[in-house]
Design a protein around this motif. Structure first.
Motif, short mmCIF file in Angstrom:
data_model
loop_
_atom_site.label_atom_id
_atom_site.label_comp_id
_atom_site.label_asym_id
_atom_site.label_seq_id
_atom_site.Cartn_x
_atom_site.Cartn_y
_atom_site.Cartn_z
N PRO A 94 0.81 -1.21 0.00
CA PRO A 94 0.00 0.00 0.00
C PRO A 94 0.85 1.27 0.00
CG PRO A 94 0.12 -0.89 2.21
CD PRO A 94 0.85 -1.87 1.31
N ILE A 95 0.33 2.28 -0.66
CA ILE A 95 0.80 3.64 -0.47
C ILE A 95 -0.39 4.32 0.20
CG2 ILE A 95 1.57 5.79 -1.53
CD1 ILE A 95 2.60 4.13 -3.90
N PRO A 96 -0.32 4.53 1.52
CA PRO A 96 -1.49 5.00 2.27
C PRO A 96 -2.15 6.23 1.64
CG PRO A 96 0.27 4.43 3.77
CD PRO A 96 0.86 4.37 2.38
N GLY A 97 -3.45 6.12 1.44
CA GLY A 97 -4.24 7.20 0.88
C GLY A 97 -4.12 7.37 -0.62
N VAL A 98 -3.29 6.54 -1.26
CA VAL A 98 -3.07 6.65 -2.71
C VAL A 98 -3.55 5.40 -3.43
CG1 VAL A 98 -1.34 6.92 -4.54
CG2 VAL A 98 -1.11 8.21 -2.40
N GLY A 99 -3.00 4.24 -3.07
CA GLY A 99 -3.39 3.02 -3.74
C GLY A 99 -2.42 1.88 -3.49
N TRP A 100 -2.49 0.86 -4.35
CA TRP A 100 -1.67 -0.34 -4.26
C TRP A 100 -0.61 -0.29 -5.35
CZ3 TRP A 100 -2.41 -2.93 0.04
CH2 TRP A 100 -3.63 -2.77 0.70
N PHE A 101 0.63 -0.62 -4.99
CA PHE A 101 1.77 -0.45 -5.89
C PHE A 101 2.62 -1.72 -5.91
CE2 PHE A 101 6.16 0.80 -6.73
CZ PHE A 101 6.01 1.56 -7.88
N ALA A 102 3.16 -2.06 -7.07
CA ALA A 102 4.14 -3.15 -7.19
C ALA A 102 5.21 -2.71 -8.18
CB ALA A 102 3.47 -4.43 -7.68
N THR A 103 6.44 -3.13 -7.93
CA THR A 103 7.54 -2.88 -8.86
C THR A 103 7.75 -4.15 -9.67
OG1 THR A 103 8.60 -1.37 -7.30
CG2 THR A 103 9.97 -2.22 -9.09
N CYS A 104 7.86 -3.97 -10.98
CA CYS A 104 7.97 -5.10 -11.89
C CYS A 104 9.17 -4.93 -12.82
CB CYS A 104 6.70 -5.23 -12.71
SG CYS A 104 5.22 -5.38 -11.68
N GLN A 105 9.47 -5.99 -13.55
CA GLN A 105 10.58 -5.98 -14.50
C GLN A 105 10.08 -6.65 -15.78
OE1 GLN A 105 14.00 -8.55 -13.60
NE2 GLN A 105 15.24 -6.71 -13.75
N ASP A 106 10.40 -6.02 -16.92
CA ASP A 106 9.99 -6.63 -18.18
C ASP A 106 11.00 -7.69 -18.60
OD1 ASP A 106 12.17 -5.32 -19.44
OD2 ASP A 106 10.91 -3.83 -20.42
N THR A 107 10.80 -8.28 -19.77
CA THR A 107 11.68 -9.35 -20.25
C THR A 107 13.09 -8.87 -20.57
OG1 THR A 107 10.88 -8.97 -22.50
CG2 THR A 107 9.76 -10.68 -21.21
N GLU A 108 13.28 -7.54 -20.66
CA GLU A 108 14.59 -6.98 -21.00
C GLU A 108 15.31 -6.41 -19.78
OE1 GLU A 108 15.30 -7.76 -24.17
OE2 GLU A 108 13.28 -8.56 -23.95
N GLY A 109 14.71 -6.57 -18.59
CA GLY A 109 15.34 -6.10 -17.36
C GLY A 109 14.95 -4.68 -16.95
N ASN A 110 14.06 -4.04 -17.72
CA ASN A 110 13.62 -2.69 -17.38
C ASN A 110 12.63 -2.73 -16.22
OD1 ASN A 110 14.95 -1.26 -19.61
ND2 ASN A 110 13.53 -2.44 -20.87
N LEU A 111 12.83 -1.87 -15.23
CA LEU A 111 11.91 -1.77 -14.11
C LEU A 111 10.79 -0.80 -14.43
CD1 LEU A 111 14.39 -1.61 -11.10
CD2 LEU A 111 12.99 -3.55 -11.81
N PHE A 112 9.60 -1.11 -13.93
CA PHE A 112 8.45 -0.21 -14.02
C PHE A 112 7.52 -0.51 -12.86
CE2 PHE A 112 7.39 -3.99 -16.41
CZ PHE A 112 6.06 -4.24 -16.09
N GLY A 113 6.70 0.45 -12.53
CA GLY A 113 5.73 0.27 -11.46
C GLY A 113 4.34 0.10 -12.04
N ILE A 114 3.48 -0.58 -11.28
CA ILE A 114 2.06 -0.61 -11.60
C ILE A 114 1.33 -0.12 -10.35
CG2 ILE A 114 2.13 -2.35 -13.42
CD1 ILE A 114 1.26 -4.45 -11.35
N ILE A 115 0.28 0.67 -10.56
CA ILE A 115 -0.47 1.20 -9.43
C ILE A 115 -1.97 1.11 -9.68
CG2 ILE A 115 -0.43 3.61 -10.25
CD1 ILE A 115 0.03 4.35 -7.21
N GLN A 116 -2.67 0.72 -8.63
CA GLN A 116 -4.12 0.67 -8.62
C GLN A 116 -4.59 1.73 -7.63
OE1 GLN A 116 -5.61 -3.20 -7.42
NE2 GLN A 116 -7.46 -2.29 -6.56
N GLU A 117 -5.30 2.73 -8.12
CA GLU A 117 -5.75 3.79 -7.22
C GLU A 117 -6.76 3.25 -6.22
OE1 GLU A 117 -6.94 7.46 -9.06
OE2 GLU A 117 -5.35 7.28 -10.57
N ASP A 118 -6.55 3.59 -4.94
CA ASP A 118 -7.46 3.20 -3.87
C ASP A 118 -7.13 4.08 -2.66
OD1 ASP A 118 -8.92 2.08 -1.79
OD2 ASP A 118 -8.19 0.05 -2.10
#
Length: 122
Positions: A94-118
């Motif tokens: 959780p990011i309190p008051g913002v939403g749910w967050f996860a850090t991910c990596q694509d098949t090439e090693g690039n990092l990116f985040g995904i967020i669900q507002e809540d």
């Protein structure tokens, strides 16, 4: 369709970085009143194309510089990422008051985040 909605920058000296981006691009920064040292960044008028972001001190947040993609459900997209050859390197949190967050990596090693507002995330 999920789109990038936020970017993160990191800096050894956030105050210096804020001054740089303000003077070069005219971006506006406001210190976030959250659980970590973080500055919210507005890069332009809401009617213009583009995204806003944030800046944190390197090492303090544990967050790398990366883009974040808005999704309807972090759990569902975490499964899609893994089944498509990517990785979830920091599971849903959780990011309190913002939403749910996860850090991910694509098949090439690039990092990116995904967020669900809540706004009820804790």
């Amino acid at each position: 369709m999920p789109r990038p909605i936020h970017f993160d920058l990191t800096a050894d000296n956030p105050e210096r970085a804020v001054k740089f981006y303000q003077s070069v691009f005219g971006w506006k920064f406001e210190k976030w009143d959250g659980p970590m040292e973080y500055w919210m960044c507005t890069t332009g008028d809401k009617d213009e194309p583009g995204i806003n972001g944030g800046l944190s001190r390197k090492g303090d947040s544990g967050m790398p510089a990366m883009n974040t993609i808005g999704v309807a459900n972090v759990d569902e997209f975490s499964k899609k990422i893994a089944s498509s050859g990517g990785k979830v390197v920091m599971p849903k949190s959780p990011i309190p008051g913002v939403g749910w967050f996860a850090t991910c990596q694509d098949t090439e090693g690039n990092l990116f985040g995904i967020i669900q507002e809540d706004k009820n995330a804790k």
